[in-house]
Write an enzyme that holds these catalytic residues in place. Structure first.
Site, short mmCIF file in Angstrom:
data_model
loop_
_atom_site.label_atom_id
_atom_site.label_comp_id
_atom_site.label_asym_id
_atom_site.label_seq_id
_atom_site.Cartn_x
_atom_site.Cartn_y
_atom_site.Cartn_z
N ILE A 65 0.82 -1.22 0.00
CA ILE A 65 0.00 0.00 0.00
C ILE A 65 0.85 1.27 0.00
CG2 ILE A 65 -2.01 -1.04 1.11
CD1 ILE A 65 -1.06 0.14 3.77
N GLY A 66 2.17 1.14 0.09
CA GLY A 66 3.00 2.33 0.08
C GLY A 66 4.47 2.01 -0.04
N ARG A 67 5.21 2.93 -0.64
CA ARG A 67 6.65 2.80 -0.77
C ARG A 67 7.31 4.02 -0.14
NH1 ARG A 67 7.75 -1.19 -4.66
NH2 ARG A 67 5.98 -1.64 -6.07
N GLY A 68 8.43 3.81 0.54
CA GLY A 68 9.17 4.91 1.15
C GLY A 68 10.65 4.72 0.99
N GLY A 102 11.78 1.63 2.89
CA GLY A 102 11.16 0.33 2.64
C GLY A 102 9.71 0.47 2.25
N ASN A 103 8.98 -0.63 2.32
CA ASN A 103 7.60 -0.68 1.86
C ASN A 103 6.64 -0.90 3.03
OD1 ASN A 103 8.62 -0.45 -0.75
ND2 ASN A 103 8.66 -2.67 -1.05
N VAL A 104 5.37 -0.52 2.80
CA VAL A 104 4.32 -0.73 3.79
C VAL A 104 3.24 -1.62 3.17
CG1 VAL A 104 2.60 0.35 5.28
CG2 VAL A 104 4.79 1.51 4.84
N LYS A 119 5.42 -2.46 8.16
CA LYS A 119 6.49 -1.69 7.54
C LYS A 119 7.75 -2.55 7.49
CE LYS A 119 9.15 2.59 8.16
NZ LYS A 119 9.31 3.80 9.01
N ASP A 143 10.89 14.29 11.59
CA ASP A 143 10.35 14.16 10.24
C ASP A 143 8.84 14.37 10.23
OD1 ASP A 143 10.54 13.81 7.51
OD2 ASP A 143 10.44 11.63 7.59
#
Length: 594
Positions: free
Chosen positions: A321-324, A327-329, A344, A441
Site C-alpha cells: 500500500i505504500g513505498r518509502g 522500505g515498503n508498507v 512496515k 520528520d
C-alpha cells in the site's frame, strides 16, 4: 510598523494568557510576592526571569496554574534547581508540584510536608539519595508520587502504605534494597504501580497483599530480581489492564487464571522461568499484546499473538500500500475476523544497510515506550537477516493528508480536528515523555487518519531522544523532508523540540492554504511563501484555500495561518512550544464552534 510586526506582537501577548486556562487571572498579592521571591532561586532560567514580573499575573506564567484566584500548581521541571526553595509551601493552596529533571542531590525533601494540601508530587530524574523517611505518611493527601530515576536507597518503608489516597506510585530506577513492602497492598485507591529496575532487590517475591489492589490498572515490575510465583491473589485484580513482569526469575507453571482477567489487554512475561504447556483457551482471549518469549513453555501461541510466519508469507505485491525511502508498507489481514495490520518492512534490496538498521531500532525504541491516542500503536516487531519488520495498528487512511486531489474533500472542521490531534501527539512526545522525544520528520504524510479522522503521528525512524527537556543537540547528519526542515537544522544540524515545531507549522500552513510544502513554480517553500505574503502586506484571506474559504471559517482559518507563521519563525527561540500550540488550537476550536 508593518502588519506582520503588529501580528507578532498580538500573538506574543496572547500566548501567555492561554495558560490561565480560563480561570481567574488575578491572584492574591501575598501569593504573587512569594512567587517573586521564589524567582531568586531560578536565576539560571532566563525565561522565568523575564516573564515573572510585577506587571503580569502569575496565572499567565506557564509554570503556574491557578484556580479560583489562588495558585494551585507550580511546575519547575528542568530549571537547574539544586535545592528545594524553602518558601514554596507558603503557597497554602498548592496541590501540584513538579521539580522533575533538575539537579537535586540531597535527601528526600521533607520541607514539602508543610504543603498541607499537596496532591501530586513529581521529583523524578534528579539525584536524590538516601532512604525514604519513615514519616512519609505525613503527606497524607498525596494521590500521585513519582520518584523515578533517582538514587534513593535502603528498604522501601512500610509507611508508604499509609498514603491512603495514593493512585499513582512510581519508584522505578532507584537503588532500593530488600523487597516489595506488603503494606503497599493497603493502598486501596492505587491505579498504577511501577517498581521496575530495582537491581538491588534481593530475591524478592511478589507479596500476596498486592492482590488486594482492586483498582490497579497498570503494574510494572521489570528487571527487579523477582523470584517465585505470581500470587494467586492476583486473580482478583479485576481492573488490571497492563501487567509487565519481564526479565525476572519468576517460575512455576503459567497460571491459567491470569488469562481470565476480564480487563487485561497487555501482558508481558518474557525472560522468566515459566514452564508447562500453554492453555488451549489462549486463542479466545481479549489480550491485545502478549509476550511469553524466553520461558520454558511448550505449545504454539495462536496466530493472534504469534504473527511472524503469517506476516512474512503475505509481504507480497498485492498487499503493498505504500513505498518509502526506508522500505515498503503492506496491509495484511490477521486473525479469524480478518482485521488488518500495517506492516512496515525496512530493507534495502537484499541487504539491510547500517542506516536503515539504525532507523529500525530508533523506531522500535521510541514507540515501545510510549502510548498515546494520537501516536500510532506499535504491535510487534520481526527481525531477520534481510529485513526488519514493524507491525502497527492499521489506519484506514494511510495516505498523505494533503494533496490537491485528496484534500479537497476535507472540510475546515475536519482539518482543524486533524491539526489538534497531531499537535496533541507531538506535545506528548515533547512534554510528557522523559526524556523528551524529537520526531525530526513531521510532515503531512506522517500523520495518519482513521475512518473518524482521528489523527496519529507515525514514522519514528528518525526520532531522537533528547538528554533533557529544552536541550539542543547536534545531529550527525541532517535528515528529514525538504520543505519541512527548520533553518537551524538544515544549516547547522542543530536539533531541538523547536525543530519539530517548525515542521508542524508547515503542516498548519498546508491545512489552511491547501498548498503543498514546496512551490514548484517558485524558488521557495511554503513557509517562505507564507512569510513573503504577509511581509508584502497582502491580505491573509488571499492565502487561504478557496475550497473551504467560507465566511464562517475565515476567523479560525486566519488564526491558524498566523499560528503557522509563529511556528515557522526563522528564530527557533521565538517559536511557541507544542504545549502552547495545543492550547491555541483548542481555544480556536472552542471559539469557532461557539
Amino acid at each position: 510598523m508593518n502588519k506582520y510586526h503588529d501580528l507578532m506582537i498580538i500573538f506574543l501577548v496572547t500566548f501567555p494568557l492561554l495558560h490561565a486556562n480560563a480561570q481567574t487571572t488575578f491572584v492574591k498579592d501575598d501569593e504573587k510576592t512569594i512567587l517573586l521571591k521564589l524567582k531568586s532561586y531560578l536565576r539560571n532560567s532566563s525565561d522565568i526571569q523575564q516573564r515573572w514580573n510585577l506587571s503580569s499575573s502569575p496565572c499567565s506564567w506557564p509554570e503556574i496554574s491557578c484556580s479560583h484566584g489562588s495558585v494551585t500548581g507550580i511546575n519547575l521541571k528542568d530549571k537547574n534547581l539544586n535545592s528545594t526553595p524553602p518558601i514554596i509551601c507558603k503557597l497554602k493552596n498548592l496541590t501540584r508540584i513538579s521539580l522533575a529533571s533538575n539537579i537535586f542531590s540531597g535527601l528526600f525533601p521533607t520541607a514539602l510536608y508543610n504543603c498541607s494540601k499537596l496532591r501530586v508530587l513529581d521529583i523524578s530524574f534528579n539525584q536524590f539519595h538516601g532512604p525514604l523517611p519513615t514519616d512519609i505518611y505525613r503527606m497524607s493527601r498525596l494521590t500521585s508520587l513519582d520518584l523515578t530515576g533517582n538514587n534513593f536507597n535502603g528498604t522501601i518503608p512500610g509507611a508508604v502504605g499509609q498514603l491512603s489516597e495514593l493512585k499513582h506510585l512510581h519508584l522505578r530506577n532507584n537503588k532500593f534494597e530488600g523487597s516489595i513492602p506488603r503494606e503497599i497492598g493497603n493502598l486501596s485507591n492505587l491505579e498504577s504501580l511501577d517498581m521496575s529496575y530495582m537491581e538491588k532487590f534481593e530475591l524478592a517475591t511478589i507479596p500476596e497483599e498486592l492482590g488486594k489492589l482492586k483498582n490497579l490498572k497498570q503494574l510494572r515490575i521489570i528487571q527487579s530480581n523477582l523470584i517465585g510465583n505470581i500470587p494467586e491473589t492476583f486473580s482478583s485484580l479485576s481492573s488490571l489492564r497492563y501487567m509487565d513482569l519481564s526479565v525476572n526469575s519468576l517460575t512455576g507453571s503459567l497460571p491459567v487464571w491470569i488469562f481470565g482477567l476480564e480487563q487485561l489487554r497487555y501482558l508481558y512475561l518474557q525472560s522468566n522461568g515459566f514452564y508447562g504447556s500453554l492453555p488451549t483457551s489462549i486463542g479466545e482471549l481479549k489480550i491485545f499484546r502478549l509476550d511469553l518469549s524466553s520461558n520454558r513453555l511448550s505449545g504454539k501461541i495462536p496466530f493472534k499473538y504469534d504473527k511472524e510466519s503469517e506476516i512474512l508469507l503475505n509481504l507480497t505485491e498485492e498487499n503493498l500500500i505504500g513505498r518509502g525511502g526506508s522500505g515498503n508498507v503492506y496491509q495484511i489481514s490477521v486473525n479469524e475476523d480478518r482485521s488488518h495490520v500495517a506492516v512496515k518492512r525496512i530493507c534495502n534490496d537484499r541487504k539491510l544497510d547500517n542506516n536503515l538498521e539504525k532507523q529500525f531500532f530508533a523506531e522500535l525504541q521510541t514507540l515501545s515506550g510510549i502510548r498515546h491516542v494520537n501516536i500510532v500503536t506499535l504491535i510487534c516487531c520481526i527481525s531477520n537477516e534481510k529485513s526488519k519488520i514493524l507491525v502497527y495498528e492499521y489506519m484506514q487512511r494511510c495516505e498523505s493528508l494533503i494533496s490537491p486531489a485528496k484534500y479537497v474533500a476535507l472540510t475546515w472542521d475536519a482539518r482543524l480536528r486533524i491539526a489538534i490531534g497531531a499537535a496533541c501527539g507531538l506535545c506528548y512526545m515533547h512534554h510528557d515523555c522523559s526524556p523528551p522525544i524529537v520526531h525530526r520528520d513531521i510532515k503531512s504524510s506522517n500523520i495518519l487518519l482513521d475512518n473518524e479522522l482521528n489523527a496519529k503521528v507515525a514514522d519514528f525512524g528518525l526520532a531522537k531522544v533528547l538528554a533533557k527537556h529544552g536541550h539542543t543537540e547536534t545531529a550527525s547528519a541532517v535528515a528529514g523532508t525538504f520543505g519541512y526542515i527548520a533553518p537551524e537544522y538544515a544549516y547547522a544540524a542543530k536539533v531541538s523540540m523547536k525543530s519539530d515545531v517548525y515542521s508542524f507549522g508547515v503542516v498548519l500552513l498546508e491545512l489552511v492554504t491547501g498548498e503543498e510544502p514546496v512551490h514548484r513554480d517558485e524558488d521557495m517553500n511554503l513557509a517562505q511563501w507564507a512569510w513573503k505574503h504577509i511581509e508584502e502586506d497582502k491580505l491573509f484571506e488571499d492565502a487561504l484555500d478557496e475550497e473551504i474559504k467560507e465566511s464562517a471559517n475565515l476567523k479560525a482559518m486566519n488564526d491558524v495561518f498566523k499560528l503557522g507563521l509563529m511556528c515557522t519563525n526563522k528564530v527557533a527561540s521565538v517559536r511557541p512550544s507544542m504545549k502552547e500550540v495545543v492550547q491555541v488550537l483548542l481555544l480556536l476550536a472552542t471559539n469557532h464552534h461557539s
